[in-house]
Design a protein around this motif. Structure first.
Motif, PDB file in Angstrom:
ATOM      1  N   SER A  96       0.924  -1.302  -0.093  1.00 45.95           N
ATOM      2  CA  SER A  96       0.159  -0.014  -0.032  1.00 45.95           C
ATOM      3  C   SER A  96       0.700   1.223   0.233  1.00 45.95           C
ATOM      4  N   GLY A 122      -0.027   3.537  -3.323  1.00 48.16           N
ATOM      5  CA  GLY A 122      -1.038   4.682  -3.188  1.00 48.16           C
ATOM      6  C   GLY A 122      -0.657   6.070  -3.841  1.00 48.16           C
ATOM      7  N   ARG A 171      -5.387   1.441  -4.759  1.00 51.37           N
ATOM      8  CA  ARG A 171      -5.758   1.267  -3.322  1.00 51.37           C
ATOM      9  C   ARG A 171      -5.273  -0.038  -2.625  1.00 51.37           C
ATOM     10  N   ASN A 198      -5.779  -2.827   0.503  1.00 51.81           N
ATOM     11  CA  ASN A 198      -6.255  -3.026   1.837  1.00 51.81           C
ATOM     12  C   ASN A 198      -6.398  -4.391   2.203  1.00 51.81           C
ATOM     13  N   HIS A 227      -7.126   3.245   2.814  1.00 51.46           N
ATOM     14  CA  HIS A 227      -6.015   2.806   1.912  1.00 51.46           C
ATOM     15  C   HIS A 227      -4.990   2.321   3.056  1.00 51.46           C
ATOM     16  N   GLY A 228      -4.287   1.094   2.752  1.00 51.55           N
ATOM     17  CA  GLY A 228      -3.257   0.833   3.842  1.00 51.55           C
ATOM     18  C   GLY A 228      -3.828   0.343   5.043  1.00 51.55           C
TER      19      GLY A 228
END
Length: 264
Positions: A171, A175, A180, A182, A250-251
Motif C-alpha cells: 500500500s 497509493g 488502493r 487494503n 488505504h493501507g
C-alpha cells in the motif's frame, strides 16, 4: 443468513478477479460483486461447482508459478486486465499436533497457498493498474495472524501474518500511483473449509465434532456475538472496500470476527 440491498450498477464495467472464488467466502464475494454489475473472474484449482456462476472461471493451482501464469494469460486474453483484485485464496491442510507435526513440506504448502499465490498475481496484474492510474487490491488475511491456534494452524497463521505485512508494504508503494490496497482479517467463517478443520481436530484428539468446535471456540476466547460470520457478511465488507465509497481508505486492515479479538 443476512440479506442486503444491492445497487445493480455499482460495479458496472469493473473487471474483478477473486481467487478461491468457488466456495465459501470467495463464492459469496463473486456473487455479491456480480449482482452489483461487475464482470467477475473466479479462480480455483478444483472444478467449478454447479451452483457457482462467475462471468469467467479459470481452473488453476495458484500454489504454483505455472498456475499464476495460466490465470494472468487468460484474464489478459479474455478481459484485457483487472480493475479489482481480491485475494481470497487461503486455508490450511496441516494436521493437529502442534509445531513438531509440521514438516518442511507442510510449511511450504501453507506459505504457497496463503501468501505466494497473492504475491505472484500482484506482480503480474498490478503494473497495468499503475499504467491506468487506478485499481483496488484486497488481501484476505485472518485474525489468526494475531490469535494463532497452536494445535494445528501455526504455519497458516504465520503465512497470514506475512500476507498482512506484505499488504501494508504494498500500500505504501502503490497509493501514490492510484492503486488502493487494503486487507481484511476474518475470524471464524461458517464454510466447508472450517468444518474440515473441525473434523481434523476431532480425528487427532479422538473426540467428536461438537467437542472439536468447542475447542476452537475456547482457543479463540469465544465469539461475543455467539456465532461465526456468514460468508455473505465478509462479501459485503469486500464490496464496500472495493467501492468508491471507500475511496480514502488505504493501507488498512479491517477485522470481521464478531468481537473475537479481545484487545484494542
Amino acid at each position: 443468513m443476512p440479506r442486503f440491498v444491492i445497487d445493480p450498477r455499482e460495479f458496472a464495467d469493473q473487471r474483478v478477479l477473486v481467487t478461491g472464488g468457488t466456495k465459501g467466502a470467495g463464492q459469496a464475494i463473486v456473487r455479491r460483486l456480480s449482482a452489483a454489475g461487475a464482470v467477475t473472474v473466479a479462480v480455483a484449482r478444483s472444478a467449478i461447482p454447479v451452483d457457482s456462476t462467475p462471468g469467467l472461471f479459470v481452473q488453476a493451482d495458484l500454489c504454483t508459478p505455472e498456475g499464476a501464469v495460466t490465470v494472468v494469460r487468460t484474464v489478459k486474453d479474455k478481459l484485457g486486465g483487472i480493475d479489482i483484485l481480491v485475494h481470497n485464496l487461503g486455508g490450511s491442510s496441516a494436521p493437529g499436533g502442534g509445531f513438531a507435526a509440521l514438516t518442511d513440506e507442510l510449511w511450504q504448502e501453507e506459505l504457497s497457498l496463503n501468501l505466494l499465490g497473492a504475491v505472484r498475481l500482484d506482480r503480474a496484474l498490478i503494473p497495468a493498474m499503475i499504467e491506468r492510474g487506478r485499481g483496488v487490491v484486497l488481501h484476505i488475511s485472518s485474525i489468526q495472524r494475531r490469535l494463532p491456534l497452536p494445535d494445528s494452524t501455526i504455519a497458516y497463521a504465520a503465512a497470514k501474518a506475512a500476507l498482512s505485512t506484505y499488504s501494508k508494504a504494498l500500500s505504501k508503494e502503490l497509493g501514490p500511483k492510484g492503486v488502493r490496497v487494503n486487507s481484511i482479517a476474518p475470524g471464524w467463517i461458517r464454510t466447508t473449509a472450517a468444518e474440515a478443520l473441525v473434523q481434523r481436530i476431532a480425528e487427532h484428539s479422538g473426540t467428536d465434532e461438537a467437542a472439536a468446535r468447542q475447542s476452537i471456540m475456547d482457543a479463540l476466547g469465544g465469539i461475543p456475538i455467539g456465532r461465526p460470520s456468514w460468508p455473505e457478511e465478509v462479501a459485503e465488507l469486500v464490496a464496500f472496500l472495493a467501492s468508491a465509497r471507500a475511496a480514502s481508505i488505504h493501507g488498512s486492515e479491517y477485522t470481521i470476527d464478531g468481537g473475537t479479538i479481545p484487545t484494542v
